[in-house]
Scaffold this motif. Sequence first.
Motif, PDB file in Angstrom:
ATOM      1  N   MET A 105       0.829  -1.204   0.000  1.00 19.83           N
ATOM      2  CA  MET A 105       0.000   0.000   0.000  1.00 19.83           C
ATOM      3  C   MET A 105       0.866   1.258   0.000  1.00 19.83           C
ATOM      4  O   MET A 105       0.533   2.227  -0.666  1.00 19.83           O
ATOM      5  N   LEU A 106       1.967   1.259   0.739  1.00 18.95           N
ATOM      6  CA  LEU A 106       2.798   2.459   0.801  1.00 18.95           C
ATOM      7  C   LEU A 106       3.397   2.791  -0.563  1.00 18.95           C
ATOM      8  O   LEU A 106       3.558   3.958  -0.898  1.00 18.95           O
ATOM      9  N   ARG A 107       3.740   1.785  -1.344  1.00 17.75           N
ATOM     10  CA  ARG A 107       4.276   2.041  -2.689  1.00 17.75           C
ATOM     11  C   ARG A 107       3.223   2.777  -3.513  1.00 17.75           C
ATOM     12  O   ARG A 107       3.530   3.707  -4.245  1.00 17.75           O
ATOM     13  N   LYS A 108       1.976   2.348  -3.388  1.00 19.29           N
ATOM     14  CA  LYS A 108       0.887   2.995  -4.114  1.00 19.29           C
ATOM     15  C   LYS A 108       0.740   4.450  -3.664  1.00 19.29           C
ATOM     16  O   LYS A 108       0.557   5.339  -4.475  1.00 19.29           O
ATOM     17  N   LEU A 109       0.851   4.688  -2.356  1.00 16.35           N
ATOM     18  CA  LEU A 109       0.766   6.058  -1.853  1.00 16.35           C
ATOM     19  C   LEU A 109       1.896   6.910  -2.420  1.00 16.35           C
ATOM     20  O   LEU A 109       1.673   8.047  -2.819  1.00 16.35           O
ATOM     21  N   SER A 110       3.092   6.362  -2.458  1.00 14.01           N
ATOM     22  CA  SER A 110       4.224   7.122  -2.997  1.00 14.01           C
ATOM     23  C   SER A 110       3.983   7.486  -4.459  1.00 14.01           C
ATOM     24  O   SER A 110       4.324   8.591  -4.888  1.00 14.01           O
ATOM     25  N   ASP A 111       3.389   6.570  -5.213  1.00 16.59           N
ATOM     26  CA  ASP A 111       3.042   6.870  -6.603  1.00 16.59           C
ATOM     27  C   ASP A 111       2.005   7.980  -6.669  1.00 16.59           C
ATOM     28  O   ASP A 111       2.092   8.876  -7.520  1.00 16.59           O
ATOM     29  N   GLU A 112       1.024   7.922  -5.776  1.00 14.07           N
ATOM     30  CA  GLU A 112      -0.016   8.956  -5.742  1.00 14.07           C
ATOM     31  C   GLU A 112       0.581  10.322  -5.401  1.00 14.07           C
ATOM     32  O   GLU A 112       0.199  11.340  -5.965  1.00 14.07           O
ATOM     33  N   ILE A 113       1.519  10.331  -4.463  1.00 16.94           N
ATOM     34  CA  ILE A 113       2.176  11.584  -4.074  1.00 16.94           C
ATOM     35  C   ILE A 113       2.917  12.182  -5.262  1.00 16.94           C
ATOM     36  O   ILE A 113       2.783  13.377  -5.552  1.00 16.94           O
ATOM     37  N   ALA A 114       3.665  11.353  -5.961  1.00 16.36           N
ATOM     38  CA  ALA A 114       4.409  11.823  -7.137  1.00 16.36           C
ATOM     39  C   ALA A 114       3.454  12.371  -8.197  1.00 16.36           C
ATOM     40  O   ALA A 114       3.732  13.413  -8.807  1.00 16.36           O
ATOM     41  N   ASP A 115       2.328  11.686  -8.399  1.00 16.84           N
ATOM     42  CA  ASP A 115       1.338  12.166  -9.367  1.00 16.84           C
ATOM     43  C   ASP A 115       0.789  13.534  -8.960  1.00 16.84           C
ATOM     44  O   ASP A 115       0.614  14.414  -9.809  1.00 16.84           O
ATOM     45  N   CYS A 116       0.523  13.711  -7.687  1.00 17.14           N
ATOM     46  CA  CYS A 116       0.011  14.994  -7.202  1.00 17.14           C
ATOM     47  C   CYS A 116       1.006  16.117  -7.473  1.00 17.14           C
ATOM     48  O   CYS A 116       0.625  17.203  -7.915  1.00 17.14           O
ATOM     49  N   TYR A 117       2.280  15.857  -7.198  1.00 13.10           N
ATOM     50  CA  TYR A 117       3.297  16.872  -7.454  1.00 13.10           C
ATOM     51  C   TYR A 117       3.439  17.167  -8.949  1.00 13.10           C
ATOM     52  O   TYR A 117       3.647  18.319  -9.339  1.00 13.10           O
TER      53      TYR A 117
END
Length: 69
Positions: A1-13
């Motif tokens: 799940m944390l990997r998915k969150l990190s991807d989401e964070i990068a997408d937001c930026y």
Amino acid sequence: MLRKLSDEIADCYRHAEDCRHKADAAVIPTAKEEFVEMERRWLFLARSYEFTERLADFTDYSETRAAKP
């Protein structure tokens, strides 16, 4: 799940950066304001995801330490 969150964070930026570029290129003041506001919202979402990720890391660490005798 944390990997998915990190991807989401990068997408937001990435979205925030795109909005910033569009705001800088906008000629109409209201359009510029809208893009700046969208950038602000993407950054807020990224920071929310980052907080969630840090909280999950802390919780996992705390649970691991509590399980050790």
